[in-house]
Design a protein around this motif. Structure first.
Motif, PDB file in Angstrom:
ATOM      1  N   SER A   1       0.840  -1.193   0.000  1.00 15.30           N
ATOM      2  CA  SER A   1       0.000   0.000   0.000  1.00 15.30           C
ATOM      3  C   SER A   1       0.877   1.245   0.000  1.00 15.30           C
ATOM      4  N   PHE A   2       0.364   2.285  -0.623  1.00 14.60           N
ATOM      5  CA  PHE A   2       1.087   3.546  -0.730  1.00 14.60           C
ATOM      6  C   PHE A   2       0.124   4.645  -1.162  1.00 14.60           C
ATOM      7  N   ASP A   3       0.542   5.880  -0.964  1.00  8.64           N
ATOM      8  CA  ASP A   3      -0.188   7.033  -1.479  1.00  8.64           C
ATOM      9  C   ASP A   3       0.470   7.454  -2.780  1.00  8.64           C
ATOM     10  N   MET A   4      -0.344   7.942  -3.709  1.00  5.18           N
ATOM     11  CA  MET A   4       0.180   8.301  -5.014  1.00  5.18           C
ATOM     12  C   MET A   4      -0.469   9.605  -5.477  1.00  5.18           C
ATOM     13  N   SER A   5       0.312  10.419  -6.156  1.00  4.81           N
ATOM     14  CA  SER A   5      -0.186  11.629  -6.781  1.00  4.81           C
ATOM     15  C   SER A   5       0.395  11.675  -8.184  1.00  4.81           C
ATOM     16  N   LEU A   6      -0.435  12.023  -9.140  1.00  2.00           N
ATOM     17  CA  LEU A   6       0.000  12.077 -10.528  1.00  2.00           C
ATOM     18  C   LEU A   6       0.266  13.525 -10.909  1.00  2.00           C
ATOM     19  N   ARG A   7       1.467  13.768 -11.410  1.00  6.92           N
ATOM     20  CA  ARG A   7       1.853  15.119 -11.791  1.00  6.92           C
ATOM     21  C   ARG A   7       1.463  15.388 -13.238  1.00  6.92           C
ATOM     22  N   ASN A   8       1.519  16.643 -13.622  1.00 10.37           N
ATOM     23  CA  ASN A   8       1.183  17.044 -14.986  1.00 10.37           C
ATOM     24  C   ASN A   8       2.078  16.346 -15.995  1.00 10.37           C
ATOM     25  N   GLY A   9       1.555  16.137 -17.172  1.00 11.14           N
ATOM     26  CA  GLY A   9       2.305  15.494 -18.246  1.00 11.14           C
ATOM     27  C   GLY A   9       1.592  14.256 -18.728  1.00 11.14           C
TER      28      GLY A   9
END
Length: 145
Positions: A57-65
């Protein structure tokens, strides 16, 4: 004069903290040659000994692109391959998929950029299944070996 300087620093601290933090493991993927791509090896290239259940398990954030590539890939001792990927269709619509061997399971969430969300994948030998929580989506997939 002290009050003006104090107000300036308070305003500056609010301004600096208003932006999204830029931290975490940043993946270099499809735009880079193989040797330059990001890899995080957690096991020193040795197998993990697992019990009846294994949870990642982990937290994820998607950056622009353009979002494309593999988030994680797990290969079992029976050569089952389980991975979470981002792909694009013919119209360049990007979306996540869970891949188990040759089977693809699309995740119906719309990709939201710069928002943190939780990812949890559970491998259950007892239930012979893979359970995935991706943001607010829950998938339960039988692992047919």
């Amino acid at each position: 004069m002290r009050k003006i300087i104090l107000l300036f620093f308070i305003f500056l601290s609010f301004f600096l903290n208003a932006h999204e933090p830029n931290y975490g493991l940043y993946f270099k993927s499809h735009k880079y040659m193989g040797a330059e791509r990001t890899a995080l090896v957690l096991n020193n290239n040795k197998p993990f000994r697992l019990n009846k259940e294994f949870i990642l398990s982990f937290d994820m954030s998607l950056r622009n692109g353009f979002i494309f590539g593999t988030v994680f890939k797990i290969i079992s001792d029976t050569q089952d391959v389980i991975s979470l990927n981002f792909i694009a269709d013919e119209k360049n619509n990007q979306y996540p998929i869970l891949s188990i061997n040759d089977n693809i399971y699309p995740i119906t969430n719309r990709i939201e950029l710069n928002k943190w969300f939780f990812v949890n994948i559970r491998f259950s030998a007892k239930k012979d299944s893979v359970l995935l929580d991706y943001d607010k989506i829950h998938l339960a997939i039988p692992l047919l070996c």
